[in-house]
Design a protein around this motif. Structure first.
Motif, PDB file in Angstrom:
ATOM      1  N   MET A   1       0.962  -1.430   0.168  1.00  0.00           N
ATOM      2  CA  MET A   1      -0.014   0.175   0.154  1.00  0.00           C
ATOM      3  C   MET A   1       0.369   1.312  -0.384  1.00  0.00           C
ATOM      4  O   MET A   1       1.907   1.859   0.864  1.00  0.00           O
ATOM      5  N   PRO A   2       0.638   2.112  -0.913  1.00  0.00           N
ATOM      6  CA  PRO A   2       1.565   3.234  -1.042  1.00  0.00           C
ATOM      7  C   PRO A   2       1.152   4.597   0.172  1.00  0.00           C
ATOM      8  O   PRO A   2       0.410   4.287   0.571  1.00  0.00           O
ATOM      9  N   LEU A   3       1.846   5.531   0.483  1.00  0.00           N
ATOM     10  CA  LEU A   3       1.946   5.926   1.479  1.00  0.00           C
ATOM     11  C   LEU A   3       0.753   7.076   0.619  1.00  0.00           C
ATOM     12  O   LEU A   3       0.174   7.266  -0.067  1.00  0.00           O
ATOM     13  N   PRO A   4       0.324   7.720   1.714  1.00  0.00           N
ATOM     14  CA  PRO A   4      -1.184   8.913   1.062  1.00  0.00           C
ATOM     15  C   PRO A   4      -0.169  10.044   0.507  1.00  0.00           C
ATOM     16  O   PRO A   4       0.507  10.003   0.498  1.00  0.00           O
ATOM     17  N   THR A   5      -0.972  10.848  -0.645  1.00  0.00           N
ATOM     18  CA  THR A   5      -0.318  11.786  -1.660  1.00  0.00           C
ATOM     19  C   THR A   5      -0.499  12.974  -0.161  1.00  0.00           C
ATOM     20  O   THR A   5      -2.295  13.144   0.060  1.00  0.00           O
ATOM     21  N   ILE A   6       0.115  14.377  -0.131  1.00  0.00           N
ATOM     22  CA  ILE A   6      -0.659  14.969   0.636  1.00  0.00           C
ATOM     23  C   ILE A   6      -1.167  15.881  -0.415  1.00  0.00           C
ATOM     24  O   ILE A   6      -0.751  16.935  -1.701  1.00  0.00           O
ATOM     25  N   ALA A   7      -2.036  16.990   0.514  1.00  0.00           N
ATOM     26  CA  ALA A   7      -2.748  17.539  -0.451  1.00  0.00           C
ATOM     27  C   ALA A   7      -2.365  18.637  -0.340  1.00  0.00           C
ATOM     28  O   ALA A   7      -1.197  19.562   0.653  1.00  0.00           O
ATOM     29  N   THR A   8      -1.961  19.597  -1.495  1.00  0.00           N
ATOM     30  CA  THR A   8      -1.612  20.738  -2.020  1.00  0.00           C
ATOM     31  C   THR A   8      -2.866  22.040  -2.142  1.00  0.00           C
ATOM     32  O   THR A   8      -3.569  22.218  -2.619  1.00  0.00           O
ATOM     33  N   PRO A   9      -2.557  22.826  -1.286  1.00  0.00           N
ATOM     34  CA  PRO A   9      -3.266  24.450  -1.289  1.00  0.00           C
ATOM     35  C   PRO A   9      -3.381  25.378  -2.398  1.00  0.00           C
ATOM     36  O   PRO A   9      -1.659  25.295  -2.726  1.00  0.00           O
ATOM     37  N   THR A  10      -4.251  25.555  -3.283  1.00  0.00           N
ATOM     38  CA  THR A  10      -4.334  26.620  -3.982  1.00  0.00           C
ATOM     39  C   THR A  10      -4.759  27.838  -3.413  1.00  0.00           C
ATOM     40  O   THR A  10      -5.498  27.936  -2.799  1.00  0.00           O
ATOM     41  N   TYR A  11      -3.574  29.308  -4.249  1.00  0.00           N
ATOM     42  CA  TYR A  11      -4.758  30.512  -3.922  1.00  0.00           C
ATOM     43  C   TYR A  11      -5.080  30.809  -5.463  1.00  0.00           C
ATOM     44  O   TYR A  11      -4.251  30.864  -6.642  1.00  0.00           O
ATOM     45  N   GLU A  12      -5.623  32.199  -5.520  1.00  0.00           N
ATOM     46  CA  GLU A  12      -5.521  33.358  -6.887  1.00  0.00           C
ATOM     47  C   GLU A  12      -5.233  34.404  -6.373  1.00  0.00           C
ATOM     48  O   GLU A  12      -4.594  35.463  -5.028  1.00  0.00           O
ATOM     49  N   LEU A  13      -4.499  35.478  -7.987  1.00  0.00           N
ATOM     50  CA  LEU A  13      -3.332  36.222  -7.649  1.00  0.00           C
ATOM     51  C   LEU A  13      -4.018  37.139  -8.993  1.00  0.00           C
ATOM     52  O   LEU A  13      -4.808  36.212 -10.173  1.00  0.00           O
ATOM     53  N   LYS A  14      -3.880  38.075  -8.815  1.00  0.00           N
ATOM     54  CA  LYS A  14      -4.046  38.887 -10.110  1.00  0.00           C
ATOM     55  C   LYS A  14      -2.459  39.279 -10.441  1.00  0.00           C
ATOM     56  O   LYS A  14      -2.173  39.867  -9.545  1.00  0.00           O
ATOM     57  N   LEU A  15      -2.361  39.429 -11.890  1.00  0.00           N
ATOM     58  CA  LEU A  15      -1.140  39.314 -12.944  1.00  0.00           C
ATOM     59  C   LEU A  15      -1.102  40.775 -12.825  1.00  0.00           C
ATOM     60  O   LEU A  15      -2.054  41.729 -13.309  1.00  0.00           O
ATOM     61  N   PRO A  16      -0.243  42.097 -12.162  1.00  0.00           N
ATOM     62  CA  PRO A  16      -0.601  43.703 -12.064  1.00  0.00           C
ATOM     63  C   PRO A  16      -0.504  44.132 -13.947  1.00  0.00           C
ATOM     64  O   PRO A  16      -0.800  45.375 -14.181  1.00  0.00           O
ATOM     65  N   SER A  17       0.248  43.777 -14.630  1.00  0.00           N
ATOM     66  CA  SER A  17      -0.215  43.673 -16.013  1.00  0.00           C
ATOM     67  C   SER A  17      -1.354  43.827 -16.809  1.00  0.00           C
ATOM     68  O   SER A  17      -1.221  44.787 -17.823  1.00  0.00           O
ATOM     69  N   THR A  18      -2.051  42.515 -16.539  1.00  0.00           N
ATOM     70  CA  THR A  18      -3.576  42.147 -16.937  1.00  0.00           C
ATOM     71  C   THR A  18      -4.606  42.395 -15.911  1.00  0.00           C
ATOM     72  O   THR A  18      -5.827  42.174 -16.496  1.00  0.00           O
ATOM     73  N   ASN A  19      -4.118  42.622 -14.815  1.00  0.00           N
ATOM     74  CA  ASN A  19      -5.415  42.419 -13.937  1.00  0.00           C
ATOM     75  C   ASN A  19      -5.885  40.907 -14.032  1.00  0.00           C
ATOM     76  O   ASN A  19      -7.414  40.626 -13.904  1.00  0.00           O
ATOM     77  N   LYS A  20      -5.407  40.040 -15.364  1.00  0.00           N
ATOM     78  CA  LYS A  20      -6.030  38.774 -15.201  1.00  0.00           C
ATOM     79  C   LYS A  20      -5.779  37.821 -14.000  1.00  0.00           C
ATOM     80  O   LYS A  20      -5.026  37.840 -13.164  1.00  0.00           O
ATOM     81  N   LYS A  21      -6.504  36.561 -13.420  1.00  0.00           N
ATOM     82  CA  LYS A  21      -6.544  36.298 -12.413  1.00  0.00           C
ATOM     83  C   LYS A  21      -5.803  35.115 -12.843  1.00  0.00           C
ATOM     84  O   LYS A  21      -6.482  34.244 -13.710  1.00  0.00           O
ATOM     85  N   ILE A  22      -5.005  34.579 -12.001  1.00  0.00           N
ATOM     86  CA  ILE A  22      -4.339  33.319 -11.913  1.00  0.00           C
ATOM     87  C   ILE A  22      -4.517  31.876 -10.798  1.00  0.00           C
ATOM     88  O   ILE A  22      -3.872  32.594  -9.469  1.00  0.00           O
ATOM     89  N   LYS A  23      -4.204  31.390 -10.760  1.00  0.00           N
ATOM     90  CA  LYS A  23      -4.302  30.193  -9.837  1.00  0.00           C
ATOM     91  C   LYS A  23      -2.815  29.485  -9.719  1.00  0.00           C
ATOM     92  O   LYS A  23      -1.890  29.804 -10.534  1.00  0.00           O
ATOM     93  N   TYR A  24      -2.456  29.573  -8.646  1.00  0.00           N
ATOM     94  CA  TYR A  24      -1.421  28.830  -8.012  1.00  0.00           C
ATOM     95  C   TYR A  24      -0.201  27.692  -7.153  1.00  0.00           C
ATOM     96  O   TYR A  24      -1.527  28.730  -6.130  1.00  0.00           O
ATOM     97  N   ARG A  25       0.007  27.508  -7.029  1.00  0.00           N
ATOM     98  CA  ARG A  25       0.339  26.553  -5.320  1.00  0.00           C
ATOM     99  C   ARG A  25       1.738  27.515  -4.579  1.00  0.00           C
ATOM    100  O   ARG A  25       2.676  27.367  -5.034  1.00  0.00           O
ATOM    101  N   PRO A  26       2.041  26.621  -3.839  1.00  0.00           N
ATOM    102  CA  PRO A  26       3.644  27.221  -2.942  1.00  0.00           C
ATOM    103  C   PRO A  26       4.040  26.054  -3.192  1.00  0.00           C
ATOM    104  O   PRO A  26       3.826  25.058  -4.199  1.00  0.00           O
ATOM    105  N   PHE A  27       5.416  26.467  -3.207  1.00  0.00           N
ATOM    106  CA  PHE A  27       6.317  25.346  -3.924  1.00  0.00           C
ATOM    107  C   PHE A  27       6.880  24.644  -2.790  1.00  0.00           C
ATOM    108  O   PHE A  27       6.568  24.208  -1.900  1.00  0.00           O
TER     109      PHE A  27
END
Length: 241
Positions: free
Chosen positions: A1-27
């Motif tokens: 049985m493999p080890l469980p996968t750790i869930a990674t949170p996601t966040y939203e941010l606006k690109l300053p150049s276009t105000n377009k929203k993007i999703k990202y995760r921590p490194f």
């Protein structure tokens, strides 16, 4: 049985150049290791590649090409990814400008750091009564090449400046016609820049000098002189210096 996968949170941010929203995760830890090695190396190419590589992995929104993002977008997004990965506070040691030698430890918070946009900044540059030049922002690679690849030869420095300007031509247009910069060769774009007169060239230079930039201003008190000092941080390197 493999080890469980750790869930990674996601966040939203606006690109300053276009105000377009993007999703990202921590490194992740493995990505942080690459960054630490690159930052310790002090090698500009290695640091640039590491930042771009981490951003490519951490930005989850489809269609975002890190190689084409303006420098200030990359700096702003990276700073926010770093905040969600390590912490919102950045501890720095700064030198007090009033005596140029006293060092003071301080803490700044990422949510206070913004991309500053000058009021007089324009992407569309009126060249004469017919032609208008629309510029696009330089990529991180273009910015690094023009600002950190040192050369004592003035001719080479001028050529690099012209090259960045030529690369940043988005469109040349009149009321009736438009010419997309991407439809022309590098040589053709360079020849176009060389045709500018001094007044027109100064307008183009103003586009770069007033370009949006990652910036944060704060005050520290010199413990020796008791004087307040204004500190301005600009660009990603200042926040990790």
């Amino acid at each position: 049985m493999p080890l469980p996968t750790i869930a990674t949170p996601t966040y939203e941010l606006k690109l300053p150049s276009t105000n377009k929203k993007i999703k990202y995760r921590p490194f992740l830890v493995r990505e942080e290791k690459v960054l630490i090695i690159a930052l310790d190396s002090k090698d500009q190419d290695e640091m640039t590649n590491a930042v771009k590589d981490v951003l490519s992995k951490c930005i989850l929104t489809d269609g975002i090409n890190v190689d084409q993002l303006p420098t200030f977008d990359i700096e702003y997004v990276f700073l926010n990814i770093r905040a969600k990965s390590i912490g919102e506070d950045i501890r720095l040691t700064v030198t007090c400008p009033d005596d140029g030698e006293t060092q003071v430890s301080t803490t700044i918070y990422v949510d206070e750091v913004k991309v500053i946009k000058a009021k007089n900044h324009k992407k569309d540059i009126v060249l004469d009564d017919k032609l208008t030049l629309r510029m696009k922002y330089p990529s991180l690679d273009q910015f690094i090449n023009s600002n950190f690849q040192s050369d004592d030869n003035p001719e080479v420095v001028v050529d690099k400046t012209f090259q960045v300007i030529a690369d940043c031509i988005e469109t040349v247009y009149t009321e009736e016609e438009a010419w997309e910069g991407s439809d022309f060769s590098n040589e053709e774009r360079m020849k176009f820049i060389e045709q500018l007169n001094s007044k027109q060239y100064k307008k183009v230079e103003e586009f770069f000098t007033t370009m949006p930039k990652l910036s944060h201003t704060f005050e520290v008190v010199n413990p020796n002189t008791k004087k307040k000092n204004k500190i301005v941080l600009e660009g990603l390197a200042d926040f990790f210096g």
